[in-house]
Design a protein around this motif. Structure first.
Motif, short mmCIF file in Angstrom:
data_model
loop_
_atom_site.label_atom_id
_atom_site.label_comp_id
_atom_site.label_asym_id
_atom_site.label_seq_id
_atom_site.Cartn_x
_atom_site.Cartn_y
_atom_site.Cartn_z
N CYS A 189 -26.43 -6.51 -40.22
CA CYS A 189 -26.78 -5.94 -39.01
C CYS A 189 -25.28 -6.03 -38.07
CB CYS A 189 -27.69 -6.73 -38.20
SG CYS A 189 -29.22 -6.78 -39.12
N ALA A 190 -25.18 -5.46 -37.17
CA ALA A 190 -24.12 -5.19 -36.29
C ALA A 190 -24.26 -6.48 -35.41
CB ALA A 190 -24.06 -3.96 -35.32
N LEU A 191 -25.41 -7.03 -34.96
CA LEU A 191 -25.86 -8.22 -34.56
C LEU A 191 -25.30 -9.27 -35.13
CD1 LEU A 191 -29.28 -7.05 -32.79
CD2 LEU A 191 -27.12 -7.65 -31.39
N HIS A 192 -25.06 -10.56 -34.42
CA HIS A 192 -24.75 -11.86 -35.11
C HIS A 192 -26.36 -12.56 -35.38
CE1 HIS A 192 -23.59 -15.84 -36.47
NE2 HIS A 192 -23.76 -16.16 -35.37
N VAL A 193 -26.69 -12.87 -36.40
CA VAL A 193 -27.78 -13.42 -36.45
C VAL A 193 -27.90 -14.88 -37.19
CG1 VAL A 193 -30.38 -13.22 -37.70
CG2 VAL A 193 -29.02 -11.17 -37.29
N LYS A 194 -28.40 -15.90 -36.54
CA LYS A 194 -28.48 -17.17 -36.95
C LYS A 194 -29.78 -17.90 -36.67
CE LYS A 194 -26.13 -20.03 -34.21
NZ LYS A 194 -27.41 -21.29 -34.16
N GLU A 195 -30.02 -19.09 -37.34
CA GLU A 195 -31.22 -20.00 -37.13
C GLU A 195 -30.91 -20.36 -35.65
OE1 GLU A 195 -33.80 -21.81 -40.23
OE2 GLU A 195 -31.57 -22.51 -40.45
N ALA A 196 -32.06 -20.73 -35.06
CA ALA A 196 -31.73 -21.14 -33.60
C ALA A 196 -31.76 -22.59 -33.90
CB ALA A 196 -33.05 -20.93 -32.66
N GLU A 197 -30.94 -23.40 -32.55
CA GLU A 197 -30.71 -24.76 -32.62
C GLU A 197 -31.24 -25.38 -31.46
OE1 GLU A 197 -26.67 -26.19 -33.95
OE2 GLU A 197 -26.32 -23.79 -34.50
N GLN A 198 -31.75 -26.48 -31.46
CA GLN A 198 -32.28 -27.24 -30.17
C GLN A 198 -30.98 -27.40 -29.14
OE1 GLN A 198 -34.88 -28.14 -28.95
NE2 GLN A 198 -34.18 -29.16 -27.15
N GLY A 199 -31.47 -26.76 -27.97
CA GLY A 199 -30.69 -26.97 -26.83
C GLY A 199 -29.46 -25.90 -26.69
N GLU A 200 -29.74 -25.05 -27.81
CA GLU A 200 -28.50 -23.90 -27.95
C GLU A 200 -28.50 -22.92 -26.82
OE1 GLU A 200 -26.76 -21.05 -31.28
OE2 GLU A 200 -28.80 -21.86 -31.51
N ARG A 201 -27.38 -22.67 -26.15
CA ARG A 201 -27.34 -21.90 -25.11
C ARG A 201 -27.45 -20.20 -25.49
NH1 ARG A 201 -26.11 -22.39 -19.70
NH2 ARG A 201 -25.37 -20.29 -18.45
N HIS A 203 -26.64 -16.39 -25.59
CA HIS A 203 -25.53 -15.55 -25.70
C HIS A 203 -25.94 -14.13 -25.92
CE1 HIS A 203 -22.82 -18.33 -24.50
NE2 HIS A 203 -23.08 -19.33 -25.60
N GLY A 204 -25.46 -13.12 -25.17
CA GLY A 204 -25.66 -11.59 -25.74
C GLY A 204 -25.09 -11.37 -27.20
N GLY A 205 -25.61 -10.50 -27.88
CA GLY A 205 -25.06 -10.05 -29.12
C GLY A 205 -25.51 -10.91 -30.32
N THR A 206 -26.54 -11.76 -29.83
CA THR A 206 -26.89 -12.84 -30.92
C THR A 206 -28.41 -12.76 -31.06
OG1 THR A 206 -25.14 -14.27 -30.34
CG2 THR A 206 -26.81 -15.39 -31.63
N VAL A 207 -28.84 -13.00 -32.32
CA VAL A 207 -30.37 -13.03 -32.75
C VAL A 207 -30.62 -14.54 -33.19
CG1 VAL A 207 -32.10 -12.08 -34.04
CG2 VAL A 207 -30.21 -10.57 -33.35
N TYR A 208 -31.40 -14.87 -32.48
CA TYR A 208 -31.76 -16.50 -32.81
C TYR A 208 -33.07 -16.34 -33.61
CZ TYR A 208 -28.26 -17.18 -29.17
OH TYR A 208 -27.00 -17.07 -28.60
N LEU A 209 -33.04 -16.94 -34.61
CA LEU A 209 -34.31 -16.90 -35.77
C LEU A 209 -34.98 -18.26 -35.65
CD1 LEU A 209 -36.11 -15.50 -37.78
CD2 LEU A 209 -34.72 -16.58 -39.47
N ALA A 210 -36.33 -18.32 -35.30
CA ALA A 210 -36.67 -19.76 -35.57
C ALA A 210 -36.72 -20.30 -36.98
CB ALA A 210 -38.41 -19.59 -34.96
N PRO A 211 -36.33 -21.48 -36.99
CA PRO A 211 -36.17 -22.13 -38.46
C PRO A 211 -37.72 -22.42 -38.69
CG PRO A 211 -35.59 -23.74 -36.48
CD PRO A 211 -35.88 -22.57 -35.85
N GLY A 212 -37.97 -22.45 -39.96
CA GLY A 212 -39.29 -22.53 -40.70
C GLY A 212 -40.04 -23.60 -40.47
N HIS A 213 -39.47 -24.86 -39.89
CA HIS A 213 -40.12 -26.16 -39.64
C HIS A 213 -40.26 -26.29 -38.17
CE1 HIS A 213 -36.07 -27.31 -37.69
NE2 HIS A 213 -35.48 -26.89 -39.07
N SER A 214 -40.07 -25.36 -37.20
CA SER A 214 -40.16 -25.46 -35.66
C SER A 214 -40.57 -24.28 -35.12
CB SER A 214 -38.92 -26.10 -35.05
OG SER A 214 -38.52 -27.39 -35.60
N HIS A 215 -41.51 -24.63 -33.86
CA HIS A 215 -41.82 -23.60 -32.98
C HIS A 215 -40.32 -23.37 -32.29
CE1 HIS A 215 -45.87 -23.53 -33.70
NE2 HIS A 215 -46.08 -25.09 -33.30
N LEU A 216 -40.28 -22.06 -31.64
CA LEU A 216 -39.24 -21.54 -30.92
C LEU A 216 -39.71 -20.96 -29.55
CD1 LEU A 216 -36.28 -21.03 -30.40
CD2 LEU A 216 -36.67 -18.64 -31.62
#
Length: 330
Positions: A189-201, A203-216
């Motif tokens: 994808c054109a967007l940056h895709v990553k797993e979400a991290e606790q307390g992460e701010r 940013h635009g242009g980024t997709v935050y995927l819930a890790p399989g072990h935690s609610h997001l």
């Protein structure tokens, strides 16, 4: 056509693995092996052979080839942890385990074929407008999916430009698969895709995927938003849960949010989408025809939670149109 078997082509560097996969596919009702090769074939060749799904191993198609195949209505499943829509490799195991692997593989192949076919059978919407740096301030997009969601999410994200507001996403998936899923989407994808991290701010242009072990979920912090992860009890039998994400969207973002509920079994996300709608958000549910499983979107529609019910291939365009419009008010 009704009753037509799913036509599969194997691209795998190992002759032993090719033979094993060919044997397993040949034993599954509703599948037809139309060929195999050590190297990936082109999208044009796959179309000529009327392939529905490319099952690829070593030397799997790169970004351009995967896009070309998808553009012709051909699904791509990858063996291992890389490439589009990965499935586990068959390992040395008992005949009973191999039979179960074959059954699960058949389900994945058929689901991928249905998803790709549904998307290309529908009229394509006009392409989304290009993103702009700093566009859509304060807006956030939230996406939830389950069964069939890996292909549906890919379809939506491929239609979005790099300059987007933050996107938060829940896909029901075991924790050992979410890192590779995020990496695969990031490659495609054109967007940056990553797993979400606790307390992460955010940013635009980024997709935050819930890790399989935690609610997001999200919360306000210092004039912006941050990701919140929690290993609390499952909701609707799921962790991560779409409802948890959507409820936080309703509470924290309100009318500046856009909620998208895609294909999936059960009801997770329906009640949360309704909360988003009541908070003024724009809400979208995938339609029955383009869903692999019309469960979660159906529940949302039944609750009156969706302002729009759309085919999969129109969702990205409508998200972009909504972002370019004034905030919705009832």
């Amino acid at each position: 056509m009704e009753g037509r078997p799913t036509r599969v082509f194997i691209c795998e560097g190992s002759a032993i693995a090719r033979a094993q996969l060919a044997d397993l596919i040949g034993k599954q009702p509703g599948l037809r092996l139309v060929g195999s090769a050590a190297e990936p074939i082109t999208a044009a060749e796959a179309q000529r052979r009327q392939v529905d799904v490319l099952l690829v191993g070593e030397g799997s198609p790169g970004k351009a080839q995967a896009r070309a195949a998808a553009g012709r209505g051909i699904a791509v499943l990858a063996l291992g942890e890389s490439g589009p829509s990965p499935v586990a490799r068959p390992a040395a195991r008992s005949q009973a385990e191999l039979a179960e692997y074959g059954r699960l593989l058949a389900e994945r192949l058929k689901a991928a074929s249905r998803s790709a076919g549904a998307a290309t059978a529908l009229p394509a919407g006009r392409p989304p407008p290009p993103g702009r740096p700093g566009a859509y301030p304060g807006r956030i997009v939230f996406i939830g999916a389950s069964t069939g969601g890996t292909e549906a999410i890919k379809e939506v994200l491929l239609g979005l430009p790099a300059q987007m507001p933050p996107v938060l996403m829940v896909q029901h998936m075991p924790e050992m698969f979410t890192p590779s899923f995020a990496k695969r989407l990031d490659d495609l994808c054109a967007l940056h895709v990553k797993e979400a991290e606790q307390g992460e701010r955010l940013h635009g242009g980024t997709v935050y995927l819930a890790p399989g072990h935690s609610h997001l979920s999200i919360s306000r912090h210092g004039g912006g938003y941050v990701c919140e992860l929690a290993r609390s009890e499952p909701v609707n039998r799921h962790r991560p849960s779409v409802d948890v994400l959507f409820r936080s969207a309703a509470a924290e973002v309100g009318a500046a949010a856009i909620g998208v509920l895609l294909t999936g079994m059960g009801k997770d996300g329906a009640e949360g989408l309704l909360r988003m709608k009541h908070a003024g958000a724009w809400t979208i549910a995938q339609d029955q025809r383009s869903c692999v499983v019309y469960g979660m979107p159906r529940e949302a529609v039944a609750l009156g939670a969706a302002r729009e019910v759309l085919p999969l291939n129109a969702i990205a365009t409508h998200v972009m149109q909504r972002l370019a419009s004034p905030l919705h008010t009832d």
